[in-house]
Design an enzyme around this catalytic site. Structure first.
Site, PDB file in Angstrom:
ATOM      1  N   ASN A   1       0.480   4.258   1.079  1.00  0.00           N
ATOM      2  CA  ASN A   1      -0.188   3.655  -0.074  1.00  0.00           C
ATOM      3  C   ASN A   1      -1.656   4.079  -0.055  1.00  0.00           C
ATOM      4  OD1 ASN A   1      -1.291   1.996  -2.009  1.00  0.00           O
ATOM      5  ND2 ASN A   1      -0.912   0.079  -0.909  1.00  0.00           N
ATOM      6  N   TRP A   2      -1.984   5.039  -0.928  1.00  0.00           N
ATOM      7  CA  TRP A   2      -3.355   5.583  -0.928  1.00  0.00           C
ATOM      8  C   TRP A   2      -4.337   4.683  -1.684  1.00  0.00           C
ATOM      9  CZ3 TRP A   2      -2.078  11.528  -1.800  1.00  0.00           C
ATOM     10  CH2 TRP A   2      -1.492  12.009  -0.622  1.00  0.00           C
ATOM     11  N   LYS A   3      -3.846   3.604  -2.243  1.00  0.00           N
ATOM     12  CA  LYS A   3      -4.695   2.614  -2.934  1.00  0.00           C
ATOM     13  C   LYS A   3      -5.694   3.325  -3.854  1.00  0.00           C
ATOM     14  CE  LYS A   3      -3.976  -0.560   0.874  1.00  0.00           C
ATOM     15  NZ  LYS A   3      -4.406  -1.747   1.568  1.00  0.00           N
TER      16      LYS A   3
ATOM     17  N   HIS B   1       2.027  -6.039  -4.557  1.00  0.00           N
ATOM     18  CA  HIS B   1       1.202  -5.777  -3.367  1.00  0.00           C
ATOM     19  C   HIS B   1       0.158  -6.882  -3.228  1.00  0.00           C
ATOM     20  CE1 HIS B   1      -1.894  -4.045  -0.817  1.00  0.00           C
ATOM     21  NE2 HIS B   1      -0.913  -3.361  -0.273  1.00  0.00           N
TER      22      HIS B   1
ATOM     23  N   GLU C   1      -2.931  -6.900  -2.763  1.00  0.00           N
ATOM     24  CA  GLU C   1      -4.170  -6.765  -3.546  1.00  0.00           C
ATOM     25  C   GLU C   1      -3.938  -7.075  -5.024  1.00  0.00           C
ATOM     26  OE1 GLU C   1      -4.788  -2.939  -1.840  1.00  0.00           O
ATOM     27  OE2 GLU C   1      -5.140  -3.987   0.052  1.00  0.00           O
TER      28      GLU C   1
ATOM     29  N   GLU D   1       4.202  -7.738   4.468  1.00  0.00           N
ATOM     30  CA  GLU D   1       2.816  -7.387   4.742  1.00  0.00           C
ATOM     31  C   GLU D   1       1.985  -8.668   4.843  1.00  0.00           C
ATOM     32  OE1 GLU D   1       1.748  -3.158   3.498  1.00  0.00           O
ATOM     33  OE2 GLU D   1       1.624  -4.363   1.711  1.00  0.00           O
TER      34      GLU D   1
ATOM     35  N   GLY E   1      -5.587  -3.985   6.307  1.00  0.00           N
ATOM     36  CA  GLY E   1      -6.936  -3.420   6.331  1.00  0.00           C
ATOM     37  C   GLY E   1      -7.877  -4.097   7.316  1.00  0.00           C
TER      38      GLY E   1
ATOM     39  N   SER F   1      -2.198  -2.657   8.937  1.00  0.00           N
ATOM     40  CA  SER F   1      -2.897  -2.017  10.059  1.00  0.00           C
ATOM     41  C   SER F   1      -1.985  -1.169  10.948  1.00  0.00           C
ATOM     42  CB  SER F   1      -3.652  -3.064  10.890  1.00  0.00           C
ATOM     43  OG  SER F   1      -4.649  -3.685  10.103  1.00  0.00           O
TER      44      SER F   1
ATOM     45  N   GLY G   1      -1.506   1.843   4.669  1.00  0.00           N
ATOM     46  CA  GLY G   1      -2.641   2.054   3.768  1.00  0.00           C
ATOM     47  C   GLY G   1      -3.640   3.008   4.401  1.00  0.00           C
TER      48      GLY G   1
HETATM   49  P1  PGA Z   1      -3.457  -1.029   5.779  1.00  0.00           P
HETATM   50  O1  PGA Z   1      -2.810  -1.418   4.368  1.00  0.00           O
HETATM   51  O2  PGA Z   1      -2.509  -0.069   6.449  1.00  0.00           O
HETATM   52  O3  PGA Z   1      -4.781  -0.433   5.450  1.00  0.00           O
HETATM   53  O4  PGA Z   1      -3.573  -2.304   6.567  1.00  0.00           O
HETATM   54  C1  PGA Z   1      -1.431  -1.657   4.243  1.00  0.00           C
HETATM   55  C2  PGA Z   1      -1.086  -1.956   2.816  1.00  0.00           C
HETATM   56  O5  PGA Z   1      -1.882  -2.594   2.109  1.00  0.00           O
HETATM   57  O6  PGA Z   1      -0.022  -1.563   2.331  1.00  0.00           O
END
Ligand code: PGA
Length: 246
Positions: free
Chosen positions: A7-9, A93, A95, A164, A170, A206, A227
């Site tokens: 997931n490149w957000k 997700h 976010e 998640e 993150g 993470s 991510g």
């Molecule tokens: P992260 O994000 O690997 O930066 O913790 C995971 C995600 O939001 O899918």
């Protein structure tokens, strides 16, 4: 076969996305070992699909509209995402839920939109740190799973769940693999009760090249959603290498 979804957000611009996808395509992914999926931003989505056409790496959108077509400024329909060659879409997700205020009811509509367009939705669920501290993890997950899945008609399509925990995303504080194992075993049972079938469950939060094996080597963990560590060649290629060796 395990999944490794990237997931490149909103970390990469168009040029950076195309450079990274070229590197992944060049390095390749061992067939039958790992299903890699790339979730770039919308601006790069079409060209990432084109670059990966004919490869064993699949592509998905980070979100889709719950609507099918019409006057919905800024949204993109699941059918449009599907028409450019995507296989997947992330739905709900953390976010989207916590920054943009998406509600369980919106997420349910997006699940339905994906399935009717022929996309495989990746339903993201997870508890906050407050939920965890107040012993409400199962309550939160149950609520999210129930509203997204109860009575959902798959119609020959399939879905994937990503567990998640919000506090692990993150933060460089991943969920302990044994704890994730327990929660994911429980999620699998809940989902089986809701849908009457076994559904793959990924872990996210993470994950990096150092810890990925401690997750994907577990039976309850069908793969990972990554991510930060997936947004850079120096961390992504070792991540793919480590996951493919399991
Ligand atoms: P992260 O994000 O690997 O930066 O913790 C995971 C995600 O939001 O899918």
């Amino acid at each position: 076969m395990k999944y490794l979804f990237c997931n490149w957000k909103m970390y990469l611009d168009y040029d950076q996305s195309m450079a990274l996808v070229d590197q992944v395509a060049k390095a390749g992914v061992p067939a039958d070992k790992l299903q890699v999926g790339i979730f770039p931003n919308f601006v790069a989505l079409h060209d990432v699909c084109e670059t990966l056409k004919g490869s064993n790496i699949l592509v998905g959108a980070q979100d889709v509209s719950e609507m099918s077509q019409g006057a919905y400024t800024g949204d993109t329909a699941a059918t449009v995402v599907k028409s450019i060659g995507c296989r997947y879409a992330l739905v709900g997700h953390s976010e989207r839920r916590h920054v943009f205020g998406e509600k369980d009811v919106d997420i349910r509509k997006k699940m339905e939109a994906c399935l009717s367009a022929g996309l495989v939705p990746i339903l993201c669920v997870g508890e906050t740190v407050e939920d965890k501290e107040n012993d409400k993890r199962q309550y939160r997950l149950k609520k999210q799973l129930f509203s997204a899945l109860e009575g959902l008609v798959l119609n020959g399509g399939s879905i994937i769940i990503a567990y998640e925990p919000v506090w692990a995303i993150g933060t460089h504080i991943p969920c302990d693999p044994a704890e994730a194992d327990d929660v994911q075993g429980w999620i699998k049972q809940e989902v089986k009760q809701l849908l009457g079938k076994d559904i793959p469950v990924l872990y996210g939060g993470s994950v990096d090249a150092e810890n990925v094996v401690s997750y994907v080597s577990r039976e309850t963990v069908d793969g990972v959603l990554v991510g930060t560590a997936s947004t850079n060649e120096k961390t992504l290629l070792p991540l793919i290498g480590a996951a493919a060796r399991v």
